[in-house]
Write a protein that holds these residues in place. Structure first.
Motif, PDB file in Angstrom:
ATOM      1  N   ASP A  39       0.826  -1.210   0.000  1.00  0.00           N
ATOM      2  CA  ASP A  39       0.000   0.000   0.000  1.00  0.00           C
ATOM      3  C   ASP A  39       0.859   1.258   0.000  1.00  0.00           C
ATOM      4  OD1 ASP A  39      -2.362  -1.419  -0.036  1.00  0.00           O
ATOM      5  OD2 ASP A  39      -2.645  -1.323   2.141  1.00  0.00           O
ATOM      6  N   ALA A  40       1.889   1.276   0.827  1.00  0.00           N
ATOM      7  CA  ALA A  40       2.763   2.448   0.899  1.00  0.00           C
ATOM      8  C   ALA A  40       3.508   2.650  -0.422  1.00  0.00           C
ATOM      9  CB  ALA A  40       3.757   2.296   2.048  1.00  0.00           C
ATOM     10  N   PHE A  41       4.016   1.558  -0.986  1.00  0.00           N
ATOM     11  CA  PHE A  41       4.728   1.643  -2.254  1.00  0.00           C
ATOM     12  C   PHE A  41       3.816   2.246  -3.329  1.00  0.00           C
ATOM     13  CE2 PHE A  41       6.049  -0.136  -6.348  1.00  0.00           C
ATOM     14  CZ  PHE A  41       7.394   0.221  -6.374  1.00  0.00           C
ATOM     15  N   LEU A  42       2.616   1.695  -3.467  1.00  0.00           N
ATOM     16  CA  LEU A  42       1.682   2.201  -4.485  1.00  0.00           C
ATOM     17  C   LEU A  42       1.246   3.629  -4.199  1.00  0.00           C
ATOM     18  CD1 LEU A  42      -0.676  -0.725  -5.531  1.00  0.00           C
ATOM     19  CD2 LEU A  42       1.039   0.457  -6.894  1.00  0.00           C
ATOM     20  N   ARG A  90      -5.106   3.860  -8.384  1.00  0.00           N
ATOM     21  CA  ARG A  90      -4.052   2.922  -7.966  1.00  0.00           C
ATOM     22  C   ARG A  90      -3.715   1.962  -9.101  1.00  0.00           C
ATOM     23  NH1 ARG A  90      -2.899   2.832  -2.552  1.00  0.00           N
ATOM     24  NH2 ARG A  90      -2.242   0.679  -2.512  1.00  0.00           N
ATOM     25  N   GLU A  91      -4.709   1.660  -9.936  1.00  0.00           N
ATOM     26  CA  GLU A  91      -4.481   0.742 -11.053  1.00  0.00           C
ATOM     27  C   GLU A  91      -3.445   1.306 -12.014  1.00  0.00           C
ATOM     28  OE1 GLU A  91      -7.587   1.603  -9.915  1.00  0.00           O
ATOM     29  OE2 GLU A  91      -7.965  -0.324  -8.937  1.00  0.00           O
ATOM     30  N   GLU A  92      -3.497   2.620 -12.258  1.00  0.00           N
ATOM     31  CA  GLU A  92      -2.497   3.249 -13.121  1.00  0.00           C
ATOM     32  C   GLU A  92      -1.109   3.142 -12.493  1.00  0.00           C
ATOM     33  OE1 GLU A  92      -4.141   7.024 -15.405  1.00  0.00           O
ATOM     34  OE2 GLU A  92      -4.731   7.048 -13.281  1.00  0.00           O
ATOM     35  N   ALA A  93      -1.034   3.384 -11.198  1.00  0.00           N
ATOM     36  CA  ALA A  93       0.245   3.290 -10.490  1.00  0.00           C
ATOM     37  C   ALA A  93       0.764   1.859 -10.519  1.00  0.00           C
ATOM     38  CB  ALA A  93       0.094   3.775  -9.052  1.00  0.00           C
ATOM     39  N   ASP A  94      -0.125   0.909 -10.313  1.00  0.00           N
ATOM     40  CA  ASP A  94       0.258  -0.508 -10.335  1.00  0.00           C
ATOM     41  C   ASP A  94       0.761  -0.915 -11.719  1.00  0.00           C
ATOM     42  OD1 ASP A  94       0.228  -3.313  -9.182  1.00  0.00           O
ATOM     43  OD2 ASP A  94      -1.224  -3.544 -10.816  1.00  0.00           O
ATOM     44  N   ARG A  95       0.056  -0.502 -12.758  1.00  0.00           N
ATOM     45  CA  ARG A  95       0.465  -0.828 -14.126  1.00  0.00           C
ATOM     46  C   ARG A  95       1.864  -0.291 -14.416  1.00  0.00           C
ATOM     47  NH1 ARG A  95      -2.420   2.701 -18.001  1.00  0.00           N
ATOM     48  NH2 ARG A  95      -0.755   4.016 -17.261  1.00  0.00           N
ATOM     49  N   ALA A  96       2.103   0.963 -14.062  1.00  0.00           N
ATOM     50  CA  ALA A  96       3.420   1.561 -14.286  1.00  0.00           C
ATOM     51  C   ALA A  96       4.482   0.801 -13.496  1.00  0.00           C
ATOM     52  CB  ALA A  96       3.407   3.035 -13.890  1.00  0.00           C
ATOM     53  N   ALA A  97       4.203   0.494 -12.245  1.00  0.00           N
ATOM     54  CA  ALA A  97       5.176  -0.210 -11.405  1.00  0.00           C
ATOM     55  C   ALA A  97       5.518  -1.573 -11.977  1.00  0.00           C
ATOM     56  CB  ALA A  97       4.647  -0.345  -9.982  1.00  0.00           C
ATOM     57  N   ARG A  98       4.528  -2.308 -12.417  1.00  0.00           N
ATOM     58  CA  ARG A  98       4.763  -3.646 -12.962  1.00  0.00           C
ATOM     59  C   ARG A  98       5.638  -3.601 -14.216  1.00  0.00           C
ATOM     60  NH1 ARG A  98       1.566  -7.771 -10.982  1.00  0.00           N
ATOM     61  NH2 ARG A  98       0.121  -7.097  -9.364  1.00  0.00           N
ATOM     62  N   ALA A 101       7.222   2.610 -22.952  1.00  0.00           N
ATOM     63  CA  ALA A 101       6.102   3.118 -23.752  1.00  0.00           C
ATOM     64  C   ALA A 101       5.475   2.000 -24.580  1.00  0.00           C
ATOM     65  CB  ALA A 101       6.564   4.258 -24.654  1.00  0.00           C
ATOM     66  N   ALA A 102       6.304   1.101 -25.093  1.00  0.00           N
ATOM     67  CA  ALA A 102       5.794   0.002 -25.912  1.00  0.00           C
ATOM     68  C   ALA A 102       4.950  -0.977 -25.100  1.00  0.00           C
ATOM     69  CB  ALA A 102       6.960  -0.735 -26.574  1.00  0.00           C
ATOM     70  N   TRP A 103       5.211  -1.081 -23.802  1.00  0.00           N
ATOM     71  CA  TRP A 103       4.506  -2.034 -22.956  1.00  0.00           C
ATOM     72  C   TRP A 103       3.258  -1.465 -22.286  1.00  0.00           C
ATOM     73  CZ3 TRP A 103       5.077  -7.187 -22.171  1.00  0.00           C
ATOM     74  CH2 TRP A 103       6.191  -7.778 -22.759  1.00  0.00           C
ATOM     75  N   ILE A 104       3.098  -0.150 -22.320  1.00  0.00           N
ATOM     76  CA  ILE A 104       1.937   0.466 -21.679  1.00  0.00           C
ATOM     77  C   ILE A 104       1.006   0.989 -22.770  1.00  0.00           C
ATOM     78  CG2 ILE A 104       1.116   2.315 -20.170  1.00  0.00           C
ATOM     79  CD1 ILE A 104       3.731   2.087 -18.615  1.00  0.00           C
ATOM     80  N   GLU A 105      -0.173   0.419 -22.807  1.00  0.00           N
ATOM     81  CA  GLU A 105      -1.144   0.796 -23.838  1.00  0.00           C
ATOM     82  C   GLU A 105      -1.420   2.293 -23.800  1.00  0.00           C
ATOM     83  OE1 GLU A 105      -5.770  -0.087 -24.971  1.00  0.00           O
ATOM     84  OE2 GLU A 105      -4.659  -1.612 -23.877  1.00  0.00           O
ATOM     85  N   GLY A 106      -1.308   2.927 -24.958  1.00  0.00           N
ATOM     86  CA  GLY A 106      -1.603   4.346 -25.087  1.00  0.00           C
ATOM     87  C   GLY A 106      -0.490   5.273 -24.631  1.00  0.00           C
ATOM     88  N   ALA A 107       0.627   4.714 -24.193  1.00  0.00           N
ATOM     89  CA  ALA A 107       1.724   5.550 -23.693  1.00  0.00           C
ATOM     90  C   ALA A 107       2.505   6.175 -24.842  1.00  0.00           C
ATOM     91  CB  ALA A 107       2.664   4.730 -22.818  1.00  0.00           C
ATOM     92  N   THR A 108       3.071   7.318 -24.559  1.00  0.00           N
ATOM     93  CA  THR A 108       4.019   7.974 -25.457  1.00  0.00           C
ATOM     94  C   THR A 108       5.364   7.976 -24.749  1.00  0.00           C
ATOM     95  OG1 THR A 108       3.685  10.166 -24.501  1.00  0.00           O
ATOM     96  CG2 THR A 108       2.192   9.509 -26.311  1.00  0.00           C
TER      97      THR A 108
END
Length: 131
Positions: free
Chosen positions: A6-9, A21-29, A79-86
């Motif tokens: 929880d603290a990390f996210l 939190r889902e956006e943060a989790d996706r980026a972290a993963r 960017a290639a691994w995150i949908e819609g990222a630039t």
């Protein structure tokens, strides 16, 4: 000391200014999977030990990079691994995650991690090295 999930996210969400939190989790993963492919040995294990178990396991995934990615290519890979990222949003994601990782490590371990990586990662971790 190992960060709780929880603290990390919370820290990643705050630094990345993510609305969920889902956006943060996706980026972290994504960022931790790519970072883990570039780290080896005891420094990789010690870094993982400072992360919540979920993210430690991602960092310790046995995949290895075919070649080291410089900082700019690391951002492009993110960017290639995150949908819609630039590249701009991926740079933001990388910085949000790696700055939280940097805070979780002691200075000695952080320096050893940065030395394993090509030049430019010090900036991604938010710890520019003196010129």
């Amino acid at each position: 000391m190992t960060l709780r999930q929880d603290a990390f996210l919370d820290h990643v969400q705050e630094r990345g200014e993510y609305t969920t939190r889902e956006e943060a989790d996706r980026a972290a993963r994504v960022v931790l999977a790519l970072l883990g492919a570039h780290l080896v040995g005891e420094d990789r294990a010690r870094t993982a030990a400072r992360l919540p178990e979920t993210y430690a396991l991602i960092l310790l995934n046995p995949l290895a990079a075919a070649e080291p990615l410089d900082a700019q290519r690391f951002i492009r890979a993110t960017a290639a691994w995150i949908e819609g990222a630039t590249e701009q949003t991926a740079a933001w994601d990388v910085s949000a995650v790696l700055s939280v990782v940097a805070d979780a490590l002691d200075d000695d371990l952080l320096q050893r991690v940065i030395l394993q990586l090509p030049p430019g990662y010090d900036l991604l971790f938010g710890r520019p090295r003196p010129v």
